[in-house]
Write a protein that holds these residues in place. Structure first.
Motif, PDB file in Angstrom:
ATOM      1  N   LYS A 105      88.245 -21.763 114.411  1.00  0.00           N
ATOM      2  CA  LYS A 105      88.258 -21.829 113.083  1.00  0.00           C
ATOM      3  C   LYS A 105      86.919 -22.003 112.276  1.00  0.00           C
ATOM      4  CE  LYS A 105      91.922 -24.925 113.537  1.00  0.00           C
ATOM      5  NZ  LYS A 105      92.503 -25.870 113.082  1.00  0.00           N
ATOM      6  N   PHE A 106      86.251 -21.539 111.204  1.00  0.00           N
ATOM      7  CA  PHE A 106      85.111 -21.525 110.759  1.00  0.00           C
ATOM      8  C   PHE A 106      85.433 -21.687 109.065  1.00  0.00           C
ATOM      9  CE2 PHE A 106      84.434 -19.171 114.496  1.00  0.00           C
ATOM     10  CZ  PHE A 106      83.285 -20.129 115.117  1.00  0.00           C
ATOM     11  N   VAL A 107      84.374 -22.294 108.719  1.00  0.00           N
ATOM     12  CA  VAL A 107      84.114 -22.136 107.074  1.00  0.00           C
ATOM     13  C   VAL A 107      82.641 -21.706 106.817  1.00  0.00           C
ATOM     14  CG1 VAL A 107      83.813 -24.608 106.671  1.00  0.00           C
ATOM     15  CG2 VAL A 107      84.389 -23.291 105.021  1.00  0.00           C
ATOM     16  N   PHE A 108      82.577 -20.588 106.112  1.00  0.00           N
ATOM     17  CA  PHE A 108      81.132 -20.147 105.573  1.00  0.00           C
ATOM     18  C   PHE A 108      81.107 -20.431 104.180  1.00  0.00           C
ATOM     19  CE2 PHE A 108      81.694 -16.298 108.725  1.00  0.00           C
ATOM     20  CZ  PHE A 108      81.610 -17.028 109.731  1.00  0.00           C
ATOM     21  N   SER A 109      79.782 -20.983 103.693  1.00  0.00           N
ATOM     22  CA  SER A 109      79.741 -21.602 102.534  1.00  0.00           C
ATOM     23  C   SER A 109      78.313 -21.435 102.082  1.00  0.00           C
ATOM     24  CB  SER A 109      80.365 -23.024 102.492  1.00  0.00           C
ATOM     25  OG  SER A 109      79.996 -23.506 101.150  1.00  0.00           O
ATOM     26  N   SER A 110      77.949 -21.531 100.617  1.00  0.00           N
ATOM     27  CA  SER A 110      76.539 -21.514 100.045  1.00  0.00           C
ATOM     28  C   SER A 110      76.229 -23.065  99.946  1.00  0.00           C
ATOM     29  CB  SER A 110      76.686 -20.464  98.996  1.00  0.00           C
ATOM     30  OG  SER A 110      77.337 -21.070  97.922  1.00  0.00           O
ATOM     31  N   ASN A 111      77.178 -24.092 100.112  1.00  0.00           N
ATOM     32  CA  ASN A 111      76.657 -25.471  99.622  1.00  0.00           C
ATOM     33  C   ASN A 111      75.659 -25.764 100.299  1.00  0.00           C
ATOM     34  OD1 ASN A 111      76.798 -28.411 100.019  1.00  0.00           O
ATOM     35  ND2 ASN A 111      78.904 -28.195  99.422  1.00  0.00           N
ATOM     36  N   GLN A 112      74.463 -26.076  99.461  1.00  0.00           N
ATOM     37  CA  GLN A 112      73.198 -26.650  99.930  1.00  0.00           C
ATOM     38  C   GLN A 112      73.092 -28.051 100.659  1.00  0.00           C
ATOM     39  OE1 GLN A 112      70.836 -24.462 100.106  1.00  0.00           O
ATOM     40  NE2 GLN A 112      71.965 -23.012  99.325  1.00  0.00           N
ATOM     41  N   GLU A 113      74.153 -28.879 100.413  1.00  0.00           N
ATOM     42  CA  GLU A 113      74.058 -30.444 100.915  1.00  0.00           C
ATOM     43  C   GLU A 113      75.331 -30.514 101.629  1.00  0.00           C
ATOM     44  OE1 GLU A 113      72.728 -33.012  98.013  1.00  0.00           O
ATOM     45  OE2 GLU A 113      71.274 -31.871  97.283  1.00  0.00           O
ATOM     46  N   PRO A 114      75.922 -29.918 102.684  1.00  0.00           N
ATOM     47  CA  PRO A 114      76.989 -30.154 103.434  1.00  0.00           C
ATOM     48  C   PRO A 114      77.372 -31.515 104.456  1.00  0.00           C
ATOM     49  CG  PRO A 114      75.768 -28.589 104.581  1.00  0.00           C
ATOM     50  CD  PRO A 114      75.114 -28.810 103.272  1.00  0.00           C
ATOM     51  N   ASP A 115      76.080 -31.964 104.560  1.00  0.00           N
ATOM     52  CA  ASP A 115      76.054 -32.915 105.363  1.00  0.00           C
ATOM     53  C   ASP A 115      77.150 -34.218 105.486  1.00  0.00           C
ATOM     54  OD1 ASP A 115      74.066 -31.649 106.802  1.00  0.00           O
ATOM     55  OD2 ASP A 115      72.389 -32.778 105.838  1.00  0.00           O
ATOM     56  N   ALA A 116      77.457 -34.455 104.094  1.00  0.00           N
ATOM     57  CA  ALA A 116      78.450 -35.630 103.932  1.00  0.00           C
ATOM     58  C   ALA A 116      79.760 -35.294 104.567  1.00  0.00           C
ATOM     59  CB  ALA A 116      78.587 -35.777 102.395  1.00  0.00           C
ATOM     60  N   PHE A 117      79.998 -33.705 104.524  1.00  0.00           N
ATOM     61  CA  PHE A 117      81.336 -33.389 104.901  1.00  0.00           C
ATOM     62  C   PHE A 117      81.267 -32.990 106.473  1.00  0.00           C
ATOM     63  CE2 PHE A 117      80.768 -32.067 100.562  1.00  0.00           C
ATOM     64  CZ  PHE A 117      81.719 -32.684 100.003  1.00  0.00           C
ATOM     65  N   LEU A 118      79.967 -33.068 107.273  1.00  0.00           N
ATOM     66  CA  LEU A 118      79.982 -32.639 108.510  1.00  0.00           C
ATOM     67  C   LEU A 118      79.667 -33.623 109.689  1.00  0.00           C
ATOM     68  CD1 LEU A 118      77.713 -29.599 107.908  1.00  0.00           C
ATOM     69  CD2 LEU A 118      80.395 -29.815 108.011  1.00  0.00           C
ATOM     70  N   ASP A 119      80.101 -33.571 110.881  1.00  0.00           N
ATOM     71  CA  ASP A 119      79.649 -34.296 111.988  1.00  0.00           C
ATOM     72  C   ASP A 119      78.353 -34.002 112.312  1.00  0.00           C
ATOM     73  OD1 ASP A 119      80.403 -32.523 113.705  1.00  0.00           O
ATOM     74  OD2 ASP A 119      81.981 -33.601 114.592  1.00  0.00           O
ATOM     75  N   ALA A 120      77.657 -34.518 113.512  1.00  0.00           N
ATOM     76  CA  ALA A 120      76.680 -33.987 114.179  1.00  0.00           C
ATOM     77  C   ALA A 120      76.589 -32.562 114.680  1.00  0.00           C
ATOM     78  CB  ALA A 120      76.227 -35.130 115.083  1.00  0.00           C
ATOM     79  N   ASN A 121      77.681 -32.176 115.120  1.00  0.00           N
ATOM     80  CA  ASN A 121      77.879 -30.923 115.627  1.00  0.00           C
ATOM     81  C   ASN A 121      78.335 -29.765 114.552  1.00  0.00           C
ATOM     82  OD1 ASN A 121      77.595 -31.503 118.452  1.00  0.00           O
ATOM     83  ND2 ASN A 121      79.542 -32.405 118.304  1.00  0.00           N
ATOM     84  N   ARG A 122      78.125 -29.970 113.222  1.00  0.00           N
ATOM     85  CA  ARG A 122      78.483 -29.226 112.250  1.00  0.00           C
ATOM     86  C   ARG A 122      79.798 -29.024 112.193  1.00  0.00           C
ATOM     87  NH1 ARG A 122      74.176 -28.591 108.756  1.00  0.00           N
ATOM     88  NH2 ARG A 122      74.800 -26.464 108.180  1.00  0.00           N
ATOM     89  N   GLN A 123      80.633 -29.748 112.668  1.00  0.00           N
ATOM     90  CA  GLN A 123      82.168 -29.594 112.414  1.00  0.00           C
ATOM     91  C   GLN A 123      82.570 -30.348 111.211  1.00  0.00           C
ATOM     92  OE1 GLN A 123      82.092 -27.267 115.462  1.00  0.00           O
ATOM     93  NE2 GLN A 123      84.032 -27.864 115.274  1.00  0.00           N
ATOM     94  N   LEU A 124      83.493 -29.909 110.499  1.00  0.00           N
ATOM     95  CA  LEU A 124      84.075 -30.848 109.390  1.00  0.00           C
ATOM     96  C   LEU A 124      84.530 -31.960 109.865  1.00  0.00           C
ATOM     97  CD1 LEU A 124      86.036 -28.362 107.303  1.00  0.00           C
ATOM     98  CD2 LEU A 124      83.876 -28.935 106.933  1.00  0.00           C
ATOM     99  N   ASN A 125      84.269 -33.282 109.065  1.00  0.00           N
ATOM    100  CA  ASN A 125      84.720 -34.800 109.514  1.00  0.00           C
ATOM    101  C   ASN A 125      86.092 -34.586 109.032  1.00  0.00           C
ATOM    102  OD1 ASN A 125      82.093 -35.617 109.809  1.00  0.00           O
ATOM    103  ND2 ASN A 125      81.863 -36.008 107.592  1.00  0.00           N
ATOM    104  N   ALA A 126      86.978 -33.922 108.257  1.00  0.00           N
ATOM    105  CA  ALA A 126      88.291 -34.041 108.143  1.00  0.00           C
ATOM    106  C   ALA A 126      89.036 -33.149 109.182  1.00  0.00           C
ATOM    107  CB  ALA A 126      88.529 -33.491 106.866  1.00  0.00           C
ATOM    108  N   ASP A 127      88.473 -32.543 109.881  1.00  0.00           N
ATOM    109  CA  ASP A 127      89.059 -31.500 110.975  1.00  0.00           C
ATOM    110  C   ASP A 127      87.975 -30.836 111.835  1.00  0.00           C
ATOM    111  OD1 ASP A 127      90.526 -29.827 112.660  1.00  0.00           O
ATOM    112  OD2 ASP A 127      91.587 -28.916 111.071  1.00  0.00           O
ATOM    113  N   VAL A 128      87.758 -31.830 113.135  1.00  0.00           N
ATOM    114  CA  VAL A 128      86.760 -31.274 113.908  1.00  0.00           C
ATOM    115  C   VAL A 128      86.951 -30.049 114.643  1.00  0.00           C
ATOM    116  CG1 VAL A 128      86.169 -33.642 114.177  1.00  0.00           C
ATOM    117  CG2 VAL A 128      87.661 -32.753 115.728  1.00  0.00           C
TER     118      VAL A 128
END
Length: 154
Positions: A105-128
């Motif tokens: 599963k992937f999400v592609f986005s133009s969000n310039q500041e996604p770090d608050a939503f991501l873990d260290a592996n760039r997986q979503l915090n809400a669903d890894v």
């Protein structure tokens, strides 16, 4: 984005413009089901099936412009996973052909500041199980180059 081998993509989340109402209408995913505010009315944008050696992959993709709201992304990708399972079972039922499918599963986005939503592996915090990519990272990549720490057998 190119495929490294044979594949096929399905645009699940599409809407049609209705001239009479001047609004976008989302066609039912399954014409025989009531699609009005039901769990299956949610769907991800694309599912891409492709061969990886002898294995079959299914990459579920959700596009978001700026927001990375997990309350919208996660249900849409999970509904896409259910759609893949339904399709797989239908094929097995009619043909007897059984093959494991590995889904990501992937999400592609133009969000310039996604770090608050991501873990260290760039997986979503809400669903890894969901891996984030910025649109700029995708230039020149093949779908097989995408990385995700989480894979699901369908």
């Amino acid at each position: 984005m190119a495929l490294p081998s044979q594949g096929i993509g399905f645009k699940l989340d599409q809407s049609d413009f209705e001239a009479s109402t001047k609004k976008r209408a989302k066609p039912a995913l399954f014409h025989f089901l009531d699609d009005n505010a039901k769990p299956w009315s949610r769907r991800c944008d694309f599912v891409v099936f492709w061969r990886h050696g002898n294995a079959l992959r299914a990459d579920l993709i959700e596009f978001k412009s700026k927001g990375i709201q997990h309350d919208k992304i996660v249900p849409q990708l999970n509904a896409g996973l259910c759609w893949c399972r339904s399709l797989k079972h239908t094929i097995e039922h009619y043909t007897g052909y059984k093959k494991k499918i590995v889904a990501r599963k992937f999400v592609f986005s133009s969000n310039q500041e996604p770090d608050a939503f991501l873990d260290a592996n760039r997986q979503l915090n809400a669903d890894v199980s969901v891996r984030f990519y910025h649109y700029d990272e995708l230039a020149g990549m093949q779908i097989g180059d995408l990385q995700n720490q989480s894979e699901v057998a369908v």
